[in-house]
Design a protein around this motif. Structure first.
Motif, PDB file in Angstrom:
ATOM      1  N   GLY A 185       0.959  -1.194  -0.327  1.00 26.67           N
ATOM      2  CA  GLY A 185      -0.368   0.388  -0.008  1.00 26.67           C
ATOM      3  C   GLY A 185       0.763   1.817   0.074  1.00 26.67           C
ATOM      4  N   VAL A 186       1.715   1.474   0.725  1.00 25.82           N
ATOM      5  CA  VAL A 186       3.049   1.908   0.915  1.00 25.82           C
ATOM      6  C   VAL A 186       4.311   1.559   0.357  1.00 25.82           C
ATOM      7  CG1 VAL A 186       4.553   3.696   2.532  1.00 25.82           C
ATOM      8  CG2 VAL A 186       2.289   3.521   2.685  1.00 25.82           C
ATOM      9  N   GLY A 206       2.462   2.968  -2.292  1.00 29.44           N
ATOM     10  CA  GLY A 206       3.074   2.314  -3.203  1.00 29.44           C
ATOM     11  C   GLY A 206       1.838   2.093  -3.876  1.00 29.44           C
ATOM     12  N   ASN A 207       1.013   1.088  -3.754  1.00 26.58           N
ATOM     13  CA  ASN A 207      -0.484   0.629  -4.998  1.00 26.58           C
ATOM     14  C   ASN A 207      -1.625   1.280  -3.570  1.00 26.58           C
ATOM     15  OD1 ASN A 207       0.899  -1.438  -6.038  1.00 26.58           O
ATOM     16  ND2 ASN A 207       0.525  -2.590  -4.026  1.00 26.58           N
ATOM     17  N   ALA A 208      -1.637   1.675  -3.185  1.00 29.80           N
ATOM     18  CA  ALA A 208      -2.863   2.379  -2.198  1.00 29.80           C
ATOM     19  C   ALA A 208      -3.607   3.187  -3.232  1.00 29.80           C
ATOM     20  CB  ALA A 208      -2.527   2.515  -0.768  1.00 29.80           C
ATOM     21  N   LEU A 209      -3.034   4.268  -3.593  1.00 29.85           N
ATOM     22  CA  LEU A 209      -3.580   5.712  -4.429  1.00 29.85           C
ATOM     23  C   LEU A 209      -4.360   4.718  -6.041  1.00 29.85           C
ATOM     24  CD1 LEU A 209      -1.237   8.453  -3.595  1.00 29.85           C
ATOM     25  CD2 LEU A 209      -3.242   7.621  -2.459  1.00 29.85           C
ATOM     26  N   ALA A 285       8.692   9.026  -7.006  1.00 34.72           N
ATOM     27  CA  ALA A 285       9.425   8.965  -5.797  1.00 34.72           C
ATOM     28  C   ALA A 285       9.631   7.834  -4.990  1.00 34.72           C
ATOM     29  CB  ALA A 285       7.469   8.586  -4.767  1.00 34.72           C
ATOM     30  N   VAL A 286      10.023   6.920  -5.316  1.00 39.19           N
ATOM     31  CA  VAL A 286      11.359   5.479  -5.509  1.00 39.19           C
ATOM     32  C   VAL A 286      12.263   6.094  -6.025  1.00 39.19           C
ATOM     33  CG1 VAL A 286      11.734   3.295  -5.904  1.00 39.19           C
ATOM     34  CG2 VAL A 286       9.708   3.846  -5.411  1.00 39.19           C
ATOM     35  N   ALA A 287      12.269   7.114  -7.485  1.00 38.11           N
ATOM     36  CA  ALA A 287      13.255   7.516  -7.527  1.00 38.11           C
ATOM     37  C   ALA A 287      13.853   8.764  -6.916  1.00 38.11           C
ATOM     38  CB  ALA A 287      12.890   8.164  -9.284  1.00 38.11           C
ATOM     39  N   ARG A 288      12.866   9.288  -6.175  1.00 35.32           N
ATOM     40  CA  ARG A 288      13.652  10.356  -5.130  1.00 35.32           C
ATOM     41  C   ARG A 288      14.634   9.646  -4.400  1.00 35.32           C
ATOM     42  NH1 ARG A 288      11.196  15.444  -5.072  1.00 35.32           N
ATOM     43  NH2 ARG A 288      12.162  16.017  -3.572  1.00 35.32           N
ATOM     44  N   ALA A 289      14.044   8.184  -4.129  1.00 35.04           N
ATOM     45  CA  ALA A 289      15.077   7.928  -3.478  1.00 35.04           C
ATOM     46  C   ALA A 289      16.961   7.592  -3.311  1.00 35.04           C
ATOM     47  CB  ALA A 289      14.954   6.205  -2.790  1.00 35.04           C
ATOM     48  N   LEU A 290      16.932   7.767  -4.572  1.00 33.86           N
ATOM     49  CA  LEU A 290      18.314   7.586  -5.268  1.00 33.86           C
ATOM     50  C   LEU A 290      19.093   9.378  -4.605  1.00 33.86           C
ATOM     51  CD1 LEU A 290      17.648   6.562  -8.603  1.00 33.86           C
ATOM     52  CD2 LEU A 290      18.412   5.436  -6.863  1.00 33.86           C
ATOM     53  N   ASP A 291      18.963  10.351  -4.639  1.00 30.89           N
ATOM     54  CA  ASP A 291      19.007  11.513  -3.390  1.00 30.89           C
ATOM     55  C   ASP A 291      19.659  10.891  -2.637  1.00 30.89           C
ATOM     56  OD1 ASP A 291      17.507  12.199  -6.248  1.00 30.89           O
ATOM     57  OD2 ASP A 291      15.885  13.368  -4.737  1.00 30.89           O
ATOM     58  N   VAL A 302      12.666  -6.456  -7.283  1.00 29.68           N
ATOM     59  CA  VAL A 302      10.768  -4.979  -6.668  1.00 29.68           C
ATOM     60  C   VAL A 302       9.592  -6.397  -5.386  1.00 29.68           C
ATOM     61  CG1 VAL A 302       9.020  -4.343  -7.160  1.00 29.68           C
ATOM     62  CG2 VAL A 302      11.506  -3.485  -8.203  1.00 29.68           C
ATOM     63  N   ALA A 303       9.428  -6.246  -4.642  1.00 28.97           N
ATOM     64  CA  ALA A 303       8.756  -7.099  -4.134  1.00 28.97           C
ATOM     65  C   ALA A 303       7.263  -6.707  -3.371  1.00 28.97           C
ATOM     66  CB  ALA A 303       9.201  -7.706  -3.097  1.00 28.97           C
ATOM     67  N   GLY A 304       6.493  -7.547  -3.441  1.00 28.98           N
ATOM     68  CA  GLY A 304       5.476  -6.776  -2.509  1.00 28.98           C
ATOM     69  C   GLY A 304       4.124  -6.771  -3.607  1.00 28.98           C
ATOM     70  N   GLY A 305       2.760  -6.456  -3.730  1.00 31.99           N
ATOM     71  CA  GLY A 305       1.486  -6.827  -4.986  1.00 31.99           C
ATOM     72  C   GLY A 305       2.304  -5.353  -6.135  1.00 31.99           C
TER      73      GLY A 305
END
Ligand SMILES: Nc1ncnc2c1ncn2[C@@H]1O[C@H](COP(=O)(O)OP(=O)(O)OP(=O)(O)O)[C@@H](O)[C@H]1O
Ligand SMILES: CC(=O)N[C@H]1[C@@H]2OC[C@@H](O2)[C@@H](O)[C@@H]1O[C@H](C)C(=O)O
Length: 377
Positions: A185-186, A206-209, A285-291, A302-305
């Motif tokens: 979800g997140v 994640g998928n929630a929205l 938003a995931v790509a921002r993790a690279l910052d 990659v895991a999760g639904g």
């Protein structure tokens, strides 16, 4: 080695995941097949929520907004908590029966419960589900309430899975910089640098929205394989505005409550463009993790639904600019990684080993966590 069952009911409110692993709390027992492919860690099971169960849990998330002290259970929360405990008990009973196991074969259960409140800034994270009642009913030790000690010590109380991600990465022989992305979800990421240091945090929705958008617009629970998003076009100005949110520039560790962002942000768009925009929102938003990565991953697992959403994977591939594999493709389990993690965390808790770290939750020093319940009370 201990045999532990992990139980996870995530923010997507889809059901209870069950997984058995063998671990001493440090290493995880893995088997390799003749071609080097990792065998599944152990059997898994799943107990889906019915529409009525899900409706009660959704109401619980709303009623929980009134909680001001973590023991409070306003509105339908007592009923929802009983449901969570009962369905987890049934999930374990079915799992044991399906696999020819009995309670005596299991050393401990790691019981996450259902998050209904997560406000680390107010030092509060509440997972409903009664560990003591579960332990009595099943006749097995149960470790629950795994986030609170960290929250009390000033941490975010999430994510908890990174220490398991690292154990699994070690067991699988990964030595290069690695990113592990769980899209439930997140979404949360664990970045493992070549020197073994980890940095972990929630990346954003994640998928929630996407699920909420699809439910409102089409009545479907999800955007299967991202087909609807693939037919739409992201609204770039809206995306840029969404990504300005201070959560994304905040330095990790950081964690997110499911309700901090809403699908209603895509309000006026067509069904397809809204799905495309919300899917791109997750990926960007995931790509921002690279910052925040000192040693950017050369490979992502990659895991999760969300690993079953082809359009999301396509976008991640584009924005992360690294090799992307699904957990299933390397012999890990996309669907049960979190449940396996809670089995691992329960054993670490029994052993008094730390489960959270300054680099995963922001807690000032590595600490253990969890509350142990024994069948005899
Ligand atoms: N075939 C599919 N196509 C697209 N999305 C899918 C598919 N299957 C599952 N999903 C998505 O995955 C979600 C469930 O993911 P998962 O079980 O990892 O979440 P969770 O564990 O509840 O969440 P969290 O990790 O946030 O606690 C579904 O709600 C849906 O959005
Ligand atoms: C408070 C809470 O339940 N958070 C979940 C949620 O779902 C994904 C992400 O947000 C993560 O932070 C966490 O779960 C996983 C299992 C974790 O703690 O690692």
């Amino acid at each position: 080695m201990r045999r532990a069952i992990g139980l996870m009911s995530g923010t997507s409110l889809d059901g209870v995941d069950v997984a058995l692993i063998e671990t001493d709390g440090e290493t995880v027992r893995v088997e390799r097949s003749h071609n080097g492919y990792l065998e599944p860690l152990g059997p898994t099971g799943y107990r889906a929520y019915s529409d009525d169960d899900r409706a009660l849990l959704r109401q619980a998330l709303i009623d929980a907004e009134a909680v001001t002290e973590r023991s409070e259970r306003p509105g339908c929360l007592p009923e929802a908590e009983d449901l969570v405990t009962r369905l987890h008990a049934e999930a374990v009973e079915n799992f044991l029966a399906e696999n020819g196991l009995s309670a005596a074969d299991i050393d401990v259960i790691g019981f996450h419960g259902q998050t209904v409140v997560h406000r680390p800034d107010q030092k509060m994270s509440v997972q409903i589900g009664d560990g003591a009642a579960l332990s009595r009913r099943l006749g097995i030790k149960v470790v629950s309430d795994l986030r609170n000690a960290d929250i009390e010590a000033g941490g975010q109380g999430a994510p908890l899975v990174p220490v398991f991600h690292r154990a699994l990465a070690q067991a699988s022989g990964f030595t290069d910089s690695l990113g592990i992305l769980n899209i439930g979800g997140v979404a949360n990421a664990t970045l493992i640098a070549r020197d073994g240091t980890i940095l972990a945090f929630d990346t954003g929705p994640g998928n929630a929205l996407i699920d909420d958008w699809m439910r409102e617009r089409t009545g479907h629970a999800l955007d299967d394989n991202g087909r609807t998003a693939a037919r739409g076009r992201p609204d770039e100005p809206l995306l840029a505005w969404l990504l300005i949110h201070p959560f994304f520039s905040r330095k990790p560790p950081k964690s997110l409550d499911r309700n901090w962002f809403s699908h209603k942000l895509a309000g006026q768009l067509s069904t397809e463009d809204g799905a495309a925009t919300l899917t791109a929102f997750t990926a960007r938003a995931v790509a921002r993790a690279l910052d925040h990565a000192s040693d950017p991953p050369t490979r992502w697992i990659v895991a999760g639904g969300g690993a079953r959403n082809g359009e999301l994977l396509r976008q991640l591939n584009y924005y992360l600019r690294a090799e992307i594999t699904t957990a299933d493709a390397i012999g890990w389990s996309s669907a049960f990684l979190e449940a396996q993690a809670f089995a691992y965390l329960a054993v670490r808790s029994l052993e008094g080993l730390p489960i959270t770290f300054p680099s995963t939750t922001g807690v000032s020093q590595a600490i253990t966590g969890g509350v142990l319940a024994r069948p005899e009370g």
